[in-house]
Design a protein around this motif. Structure first.
Motif, PDB file in Angstrom:
ATOM      1  N   ASP A 346      -3.875  16.413  81.243  1.00  0.00           N
ATOM      2  CA  ASP A 346      -5.358  17.309  81.355  1.00  0.00           C
ATOM      3  C   ASP A 346      -5.901  17.349  82.608  1.00  0.00           C
ATOM      4  O   ASP A 346      -6.334  16.529  83.001  1.00  0.00           O
ATOM      5  N   GLY A 347      -6.298  18.451  82.346  1.00  0.00           N
ATOM      6  CA  GLY A 347      -6.596  18.685  84.121  1.00  0.00           C
ATOM      7  C   GLY A 347      -6.266  18.847  85.354  1.00  0.00           C
ATOM      8  O   GLY A 347      -6.615  19.176  86.443  1.00  0.00           O
ATOM      9  N   SER A 378      -8.538  19.826  76.915  1.00  0.00           N
ATOM     10  CA  SER A 378      -9.330  20.702  77.051  1.00  0.00           C
ATOM     11  C   SER A 378      -9.580  21.924  78.454  1.00  0.00           C
ATOM     12  O   SER A 378     -10.211  22.376  78.465  1.00  0.00           O
ATOM     13  N   ASP A 379      -9.028  21.262  79.441  1.00  0.00           N
ATOM     14  CA  ASP A 379      -9.362  21.341  80.726  1.00  0.00           C
ATOM     15  C   ASP A 379      -7.839  21.703  81.319  1.00  0.00           C
ATOM     16  O   ASP A 379      -7.171  21.791  82.346  1.00  0.00           O
ATOM     17  N   THR A 380      -6.825  22.768  80.238  1.00  0.00           N
ATOM     18  CA  THR A 380      -5.595  22.582  80.798  1.00  0.00           C
ATOM     19  C   THR A 380      -5.197  24.653  80.150  1.00  0.00           C
ATOM     20  O   THR A 380      -5.829  24.603  78.760  1.00  0.00           O
ATOM     21  N   PHE A 432     -12.757  27.082  75.763  1.00  0.00           N
ATOM     22  CA  PHE A 432     -12.837  26.105  76.692  1.00  0.00           C
ATOM     23  C   PHE A 432     -13.117  26.826  78.236  1.00  0.00           C
ATOM     24  O   PHE A 432     -13.277  26.138  79.649  1.00  0.00           O
ATOM     25  N   ARG A 434     -10.525  29.088  79.701  1.00  0.00           N
ATOM     26  CA  ARG A 434      -9.624  29.193  80.067  1.00  0.00           C
ATOM     27  C   ARG A 434      -9.540  30.040  81.398  1.00  0.00           C
ATOM     28  O   ARG A 434      -9.216  31.245  80.345  1.00  0.00           O
TER      29      ARG A 434
END
Ligand code: GCW
Length: 678
Positions: A346-347, A378-380, A432, A434
């Motif tokens: 993630d990220g 959450s970072d994708t 999130f 995105r």
């Protein structure tokens, strides 16, 4: 399908008979919008609408339909539309505004938005609703995508509606009129992207990105373009090697990266609005970055860098698991796999990568919990993957309206950021913050004359598009809308069609594998009952039924620990027998057959009851359908009746095989004394 062209007996409103287009008339998508409206009016009343100037100038204005770009709207309308669209985030949003009483204007910032608005107006025309009712509609998801599992030889993996619409005999070879009709169907429900070939990319499809095949791919893209649909290809991660150009496909080897950059440049020369790549890597024997000791972020980012200069995206599938498992190892759990592989990354994915996640952690079963990867990442960027084609839900021989299932998924609260963290909010990218998000569905259409094999399966395609655009829609209302558009306004017909659709998923669930345990199908083709078809196999799909009990212990306390992949309070809900929902009990817990469900029944009695009830439900559907004889055209009536009667035989087989299996295992008779084969 739902774009019926019968004459409307109640006629069309005056305003529908005149139309004006605002914006560049040579824009292909605007042209489509105007042509679709003209076609719908002509079908409804026999006459084409009269073209008018958008701005009547000094002349007395007449009720009319105005459509076009915000920037090209006449004064007055432009200001109103601007206000209406101000809060709409997407450029594909449209507004419908009243014009001179009963007339209507369809306005958007983009041609595609105008097209979606026109299809909305066509729905109103067919459903006899007032055209001028003001509304603003903005798609929740930026990507609304259909994934075709079509092969170059014309076969379709998990296809139940004939052959491919795109390929024949190892070539890109298609009936242009038919594909154009398909594009119309898709645009009318808001789909804006299509992957034309199977994620399992074989030898011929590997060549689709070479000069030999790109002109063909471009011809297909040309058919979809005027409908606002961008074309994607599934690619083979090992292409540089398989096409004989390089000794390696290592994503960190600059030669591989250069190879993909050249491939992307070549594709965009042929298809300037090409969408990008869909990738199944290191999954079910497909090649991927693991071969080189690299991870999925390395692989996806290499492709993303090649596509980025052209505005393309990489859709990388999370369907990665060990398909060589050992049944005896009770700690190993396929359900854990996607989360275990992707959460550590993630990220690390670039902004033009989306991770495409199947709705459940296993594989499109009739009942699964939501994949914990929703809320785990959450970072994708993520994209939700549904299966419209009914691989595990009756293969289009059984009617199984899937929208209620999809709604449960979309509405599921992961609690990733506290209450309200639904899958719909995550898939869209909103929760999130995105930059990208979307919903994909594995397509259920082929070259069968009715598109989907079973005519009622068209409802699934329709509902997919409507929900991808607006996940807050109600599945029964979608069924209602679809039934009226497809079969007309006879209230008895609409009631019966809706009744059958809404009863169908619960019925299918009732007479197949019980309480979320899944599988129990014949290996390979996945059709029909076979309780131990996948038990003891390498695929990781077990139910562990013995003489005392059944189910998979996925708890943290005593099982595989899978429940720990959810956020609280979901984790505890599934972890504990006292709170685990009945319908998922055997997915999460191994229990004795005498365990008492929240419903008050024992597991074994539930199994017997559900299987008898499921068959009864099919009998009811047949009765309801029979009564429509003479109320709809005989062709569709007979074909669907034949499918329903076939479904009955299959449902009986399921009932008897499953009931007998469990009766033999545990020896507990049916409390109601119904016949179960010993
Ligand atoms: O469940 C499996 C299907 C395969 C499919 C795979 C996937 C395209 O049985 O046919 O392959 O899922 O989603 O990749």
């Amino acid at each position: 399908a739902w774009l019926q062209e019968s004459t409307l007996t109640h006629g069309v409103p005056e305003a529908a008979r005149r139309m004006a287009l605002c914006g560049p008339a040579d824009d292909p998508v605007l042209r489509t919008a105007a042509a679709e409206w003209a076609r719908a009016v002509r079908a409804a009343c026999g006459e084409s609408p009269e073209p008018l100037a958008a701005d009547p100038g000094g002349a007395p204005s007449t009720p009319r339909v105005v459509m076009g770009l915000l920037s090209a709207m006449p004064r007055g309308l432009r200001e109103d539309a601007q206000t209406a669209l101000a809060s709409a985030l997407s450029d594909e949003a449209y507004a419908i505004l009243p014009v001179d009483g009963q007339g209507a204007a369809v306005v958007s910032r983009t041609p595609a938005g105008v097209l979606y608005g026109v299809f909305h107006l066509i729905r109103r025309l067919r459903l006899c609703e007032p055209l001028h009712e003001p509304c603003v509609s903005s798609p929740k998801n930026a990507w609304r995508m259909l994934d075709h599992w079509d092969n170059a030889d014309g076969t379709i993996e998990r296809g139940y509606a004939g052959k491919s619409l795109f390929f024949r005999g190892g070539q890109i070879d298609f009936d242009e009129a038919r594909v154009r009709d398909y594009a119309r169907l898709l645009a009318s429900i808001g789909v804006n992207a299509i992957v034309i070939n199977n994620v399992n990319v074989h030898e011929t499809e590997t060549r689709f990105l070479t000069e030999a095949h790109l002109p063909g791919v471009a011809r297909l893209a040309d058919v979809f373009r005027p409908y606002g649909i961008r074309l994607f290809l599934s690619i083979n991660f090992a292409s540089p090697v398989d096409l004989g150009d390089l000794p390696t496909a290592d994503p960190l080897d600059p030669r591989a990266e250069d190879w993909w950059r050249a491939a992307a440049d070549r594709i965009y020369e042929h298809i300037p609005d090409f969408g990008g790549f869909l990738v199944k890597a290191d999954s079910e024997f497909r090649p991927g970055p693991f071969t080189y000791g690299r991870d999925h972020a390395d692989g996806a980012n290499m492709l993303a860098r090649a596509l980025a200069p052209h505005g393309g995206v990489v859709i990388w599938r999370a369907f990665v698991y060990n398909c060589l498992m050992d049944w005896r190892d009770r700690r190993a759990d396929r359900a854990r796999a996607a989360y275990d592989h992707f959460v550590p990354l993630d990220g690390r994915f670039l902004d033009n990568v989306l991770i495409q996640i199947k709705n459940g952690p296993m594989d499109f079963q009739v009942r699964e919990p939501v994949s914990p990867l929703f809320g785990g990442l959450s970072d994708t960027n993520v994209m939700l993957e549904f299966q419209i084609t009914q691989e595990y839900t009756g293969q289009q021989r059984h009617v199984c309206y899937l929208a209620p299932m999809w709604k449960e998924v979309l509405d599921f609260d992961t609690h990733a950021r506290g209450p309200g963290s639904t899958v719909a909010e995550i898939a869209s990218g909103k929760l999130f913050g995105r930059p990208q998000g979307g919903v994909a569905g594995v397509a259920n259409a082929g070259d069968d004359v009715n598109w989907t094999g079973h005519s009622l399966a068209q409802a699934n395609l329709y509902a997919f598009g409507r929900l991808a655009w607006d996940p807050s829609l109600d599945s029964a209302e979608i069924a209602h809308e679809w039934a009226r558009l497809t079969y007309g306004d006879d209230p008895d017909v609409v009631r019966a069609v809706m009744g059958i659709l809404m009863a169908s998923w619960p019925a299918y669930e009732a007479y197949t594998a019980p309480l979320g345990v899944g599988w129990m199908v014949n290996p390979g083709h996945h059709d029909g009952p076979n309780p131990e078809g996948y038990e003891y196999s390498k695929w990781g799909t077990y139910h562990y039924a013995d003489w005392q009990g059944v189910g998979v212990d996925r708890t943290m306390a005593t099982g595989t620990g899978y429940t720990g992949q959810y956020h609280e309070p979901v984790r505890s809900l599934f972890e504990h027998l006292e709170t685990c929902p009945d319908e998922l009990l055997l997915f999460f817990h191994h229990v004795p057959y005498t365990h008492v469900l929240h419903s008050g029944k024992t597991v074994i009695q539930h199994i017997y009851d559900a299987h008898f009830d499921g068959v009864e439900a099919v009998a009811w559907m047949i009765e309801a359908w029979r009564r429509l004889q003479g109320r709809i055209d005989p062709v569709r009536h007979e074909r669907i009746l034949a499918r329903l009667e076939d479904q009955m035989q299959r449902a009986i087989e399921w009932r008897d095989v499953i009931n007998t299996y469990f009766y033999r295992k545990c020896g507990i008779p049916d409390a109601r004394g119904r016949y179960i084969y010993p």
